[in-house]
Motif scaffolding. Sequence first.
Motif, PDB file in Angstrom:
ATOM      1  N   GLN A   1       0.941  -1.199   0.084  1.00 37.82           N
ATOM      2  CA  GLN A   1       0.008  -0.059  -0.009  1.00 37.82           C
ATOM      3  C   GLN A   1       0.985   1.210   0.019  1.00 37.82           C
ATOM      4  N   LEU A   2       2.313   1.088  -0.191  1.00 34.85           N
ATOM      5  CA  LEU A   2       3.124   2.089  -0.025  1.00 34.85           C
ATOM      6  C   LEU A   2       4.168   1.836  -1.284  1.00 34.85           C
ATOM      7  N   VAL A   3       4.215   2.959  -2.207  1.00 31.59           N
ATOM      8  CA  VAL A   3       5.339   2.983  -3.271  1.00 31.59           C
ATOM      9  C   VAL A   3       6.069   4.159  -3.039  1.00 31.59           C
ATOM     10  N   LEU A   4       7.443   3.882  -3.016  1.00 32.47           N
ATOM     11  CA  LEU A   4       8.368   5.288  -2.556  1.00 32.47           C
ATOM     12  C   LEU A   4       9.239   5.312  -4.101  1.00 32.47           C
ATOM     13  N   LYS A   5       9.210   6.622  -4.334  1.00 28.31           N
ATOM     14  CA  LYS A   5       9.992   6.779  -5.729  1.00 28.31           C
ATOM     15  C   LYS A   5      11.421   7.772  -5.291  1.00 28.31           C
ATOM     16  N   PRO A   6      12.274   7.196  -4.835  1.00 28.20           N
ATOM     17  CA  PRO A   6      13.470   8.114  -4.518  1.00 28.20           C
ATOM     18  C   PRO A   6      14.180   8.702  -5.829  1.00 28.20           C
ATOM     19  N   THR A   7      14.798   9.724  -5.764  1.00 28.66           N
ATOM     20  CA  THR A   7      15.451  10.348  -6.801  1.00 28.66           C
ATOM     21  C   THR A   7      17.015  10.418  -6.697  1.00 28.66           C
ATOM     22  N   SER A   8      17.556  10.131  -5.428  1.00 33.84           N
ATOM     23  CA  SER A   8      19.103  10.027  -5.267  1.00 33.84           C
ATOM     24  C   SER A   8      19.385   8.868  -4.513  1.00 33.84           C
ATOM     25  N   THR A   9      20.689   8.557  -4.801  1.00 38.38           N
ATOM     26  CA  THR A   9      21.278   7.390  -3.870  1.00 38.38           C
ATOM     27  C   THR A   9      20.866   7.845  -2.230  1.00 38.38           C
ATOM     28  N   GLU A  10      21.129   8.960  -2.066  1.00 35.23           N
ATOM     29  CA  GLU A  10      20.913   9.273  -0.526  1.00 35.23           C
ATOM     30  C   GLU A  10      19.565   9.242   0.008  1.00 35.23           C
ATOM     31  N   GLU A  11      18.718   9.404  -1.005  1.00 36.96           N
ATOM     32  CA  GLU A  11      17.185   9.032  -0.593  1.00 36.96           C
ATOM     33  C   GLU A  11      17.232   7.514  -0.433  1.00 36.96           C
ATOM     34  N   VAL A  12      17.576   6.840  -1.290  1.00 40.09           N
ATOM     35  CA  VAL A  12      17.436   5.283  -1.268  1.00 40.09           C
ATOM     36  C   VAL A  12      18.335   4.833  -0.237  1.00 40.09           C
ATOM     37  N   SER A  13      19.461   5.479   0.401  1.00 37.13           N
ATOM     38  CA  SER A  13      20.121   5.082   1.603  1.00 37.13           C
ATOM     39  C   SER A  13      19.196   5.580   2.927  1.00 37.13           C
ATOM     40  N   ALA A  14      18.640   6.554   2.903  1.00 38.02           N
ATOM     41  CA  ALA A  14      17.912   7.137   3.943  1.00 38.02           C
ATOM     42  C   ALA A  14      16.496   6.275   4.253  1.00 38.02           C
ATOM     43  N   ILE A  15      15.831   5.781   2.912  1.00 35.57           N
ATOM     44  CA  ILE A  15      14.762   4.803   3.084  1.00 35.57           C
ATOM     45  C   ILE A  15      15.278   3.508   3.772  1.00 35.57           C
ATOM     46  N   LEU A  16      16.277   2.966   3.395  1.00 34.15           N
ATOM     47  CA  LEU A  16      16.773   1.816   3.586  1.00 34.15           C
ATOM     48  C   LEU A  16      17.019   1.728   5.145  1.00 34.15           C
ATOM     49  N   LYS A  17      17.801   2.866   5.512  1.00 35.88           N
ATOM     50  CA  LYS A  17      18.142   2.931   6.936  1.00 35.88           C
ATOM     51  C   LYS A  17      17.085   2.675   7.901  1.00 35.88           C
ATOM     52  N   TYR A  18      16.031   3.767   7.437  1.00 32.92           N
ATOM     53  CA  TYR A  18      14.923   3.645   8.337  1.00 32.92           C
ATOM     54  C   TYR A  18      14.259   2.496   8.379  1.00 32.92           C
ATOM     55  N   CYS A  19      13.780   1.788   7.266  1.00 36.26           N
ATOM     56  CA  CYS A  19      13.018   0.489   7.167  1.00 36.26           C
ATOM     57  C   CYS A  19      13.748  -0.553   7.888  1.00 36.26           C
ATOM     58  N   ASN A  20      15.115  -0.361   7.818  1.00 37.60           N
ATOM     59  CA  ASN A  20      15.975  -1.317   8.735  1.00 37.60           C
ATOM     60  C   ASN A  20      15.695  -1.105  10.143  1.00 37.60           C
ATOM     61  N   GLU A  21      15.792   0.016  10.456  1.00 39.09           N
ATOM     62  CA  GLU A  21      15.588   0.218  11.980  1.00 39.09           C
ATOM     63  C   GLU A  21      14.185  -0.135  12.408  1.00 39.09           C
ATOM     64  N   GLN A  22      13.179   0.114  11.579  1.00 34.62           N
ATOM     65  CA  GLN A  22      11.734   0.026  11.936  1.00 34.62           C
ATOM     66  C   GLN A  22      11.373  -1.355  11.516  1.00 34.62           C
ATOM     67  N   ARG A  23      12.051  -2.321  11.076  1.00 35.92           N
ATOM     68  CA  ARG A  23      11.804  -3.634  10.829  1.00 35.92           C
ATOM     69  C   ARG A  23      10.775  -3.622   9.667  1.00 35.92           C
ATOM     70  N   LEU A  24      10.670  -2.698   8.442  1.00 40.03           N
ATOM     71  CA  LEU A  24       9.899  -2.812   7.745  1.00 40.03           C
ATOM     72  C   LEU A  24      10.262  -3.391   6.209  1.00 40.03           C
ATOM     73  N   ALA A  25       9.563  -4.223   5.856  1.00 37.18           N
ATOM     74  CA  ALA A  25       9.955  -5.183   4.659  1.00 37.18           C
ATOM     75  C   ALA A  25       9.941  -4.047   3.426  1.00 37.18           C
ATOM     76  N   VAL A  26      10.799  -4.190   2.532  1.00 37.70           N
ATOM     77  CA  VAL A  26      10.828  -3.649   1.325  1.00 37.70           C
ATOM     78  C   VAL A  26      11.005  -4.528   0.057  1.00 37.70           C
ATOM     79  N   CYS A  27      10.386  -4.000  -1.169  1.00 40.85           N
ATOM     80  CA  CYS A  27      10.746  -4.828  -2.465  1.00 40.85           C
ATOM     81  C   CYS A  27      11.475  -3.862  -3.358  1.00 40.85           C
ATOM     82  N   PRO A  28      12.311  -3.880  -3.622  1.00 38.44           N
ATOM     83  CA  PRO A  28      12.996  -2.834  -4.668  1.00 38.44           C
ATOM     84  C   PRO A  28      12.427  -3.245  -6.069  1.00 38.44           C
ATOM     85  N   GLN A  29      12.215  -2.440  -6.983  1.00 37.51           N
ATOM     86  CA  GLN A  29      11.646  -2.627  -7.945  1.00 37.51           C
ATOM     87  C   GLN A  29      12.056  -1.543  -9.181  1.00 37.51           C
ATOM     88  N   SER A  30      12.391  -2.379 -10.236  1.00 35.17           N
ATOM     89  CA  SER A  30      12.950  -1.566 -11.533  1.00 35.17           C
ATOM     90  C   SER A  30      11.999  -1.343 -12.285  1.00 35.17           C
TER      91      SER A  30
END
Length: 459
Positions: free
Chosen positions: A56-85
């Motif tokens: 129910q949530l799609v994120l569209k980062p525009t920079s490496t730094e944003e990808v990094s911040a998303i993953l850091k947050y998800c890792n800390e909050q134990r949120l599962a992610v699905c990278p999509q190309s």
Amino acid sequence: LTSIRYKTQRGPYAMVTDADVRFFESLLGSSHLITDPDECESYNIDFAKTVRGASQLVLKPTSTEEVSAILKYCNEQRLAVCPQSGNTGLVGGSNPVFDEIVISMKLMNKILDTNELTGILTCEAGCVLQDLDNHLSTVNLMMPLDLGAKGSCLIGGCVSTNAGGLRLLRYGNLHGNVLGVEAVKANGDIVDALNALKKNNTGYHLKHLFIGSEGTLGIVTKVSVQCPPLPKAINVAFLGLTSFDKVLKTYYLAKRHLGEILSSCEMMDRLSIDVSINNLGMKNPLTSREDGHEFYMIIETAGSHLVHDEEKLSSFVEKAINDDIIEDGTMTNESKKLEAIWGLRERISEGVLRDGYVFKYDISLPLLSFYKIVEVLRKEIRDSRIVRISGYGHLGDGNIHVQISIPEYYEDVAAQLEPFIFEYVSKCQGSISAEHGIGFKKTKYLHLSRSSSGIEIMI
Ligand code: MLT
Ligand code: ZN
């Protein structure tokens, strides 16, 4: 849902909360995030409509730094992610299974550098393969890979899955062509291995860990690719044959006659070509037999001298006809005709979906048993609901795509096919995944292609 069909349990991950959404909004801006269920839909389903998640949530980062911040947050909050190309994958690796947050790489689509002299292209992971190729052609270069999905697949996904495609025979796979990558690990750490040197023996080649690891080790954010010069001349022969034995003989002959200019060697059986002709209304350029041919081949040359290359290809076709190896053949270097011939091959994957539900198997087999799998399946799986069992693929790479289509998904047909196919491939010393990856669909069969010690290292 995918989870029901594949009998999988959701892992012990946190559920996305309003506070999480607010965090991502402040990080990315509200226009770079999707929460509307209708808009999320296309990110939840794969191209072939065989797997479906419920994100129910799609994120569209525009920079490496944003990808990094998303993953850091998800890792800390134990949120599962699905990278999509580009979401063109065929093994359920690019869309969510449950409610994972989709991290779409679409907006990271900047070309960072192109060097005509060195042939090195550096770009962000979200560039569409076709766009890169178009861009490179303006400086007489080309991408070293070409796939039917080039109009929508993104280079980061190609690298993450080590996608092969139509010209791997000539240019090799992405482990050779990708010079470097930048990637973000699950904890948000950025790995800078983008250095674009051809030679660099300073320890482990970290890029190789990300090429083909399907996002399990991190999200590829940038790549540098070694691009070959755009060939001056492309010639294609489209051939009709009576048996697979003759297909092999033609391949042998093509390698010897065409040598260094051979750029592709594809085969399709009758039922595969029927998909393009009957389901998509395309024309068969070979008209000598009203009922068509049992097998077809596309032999392509890419070289620097049109007349010279044409001579080589026509002497090869002439020899094949005189030796009674091929039944019919046509040659062209006109761009419209080239497109039409390649279209017959490239659109099989799209056209077969009109049959209904498609079980697709992307496998490597030793050349001598390359086509046997199709014959075995036709003999073993006799079921009146099956529309067609067909085989086509990258003969020159020992990679066949087997498709079993039925009007809709039936559990009992799936049970007849799997694990039967994978065990058969394993017995023949083949690989259960040649170029599409493991994704979600093949994880439990990995042991049929990899030793337990190898799998232990991967886990
Ligand atoms: C192809 O070769 O057409 C692609 O790998 C996709 C497919 O197998 O359908
Ligand atoms: Zn393929």
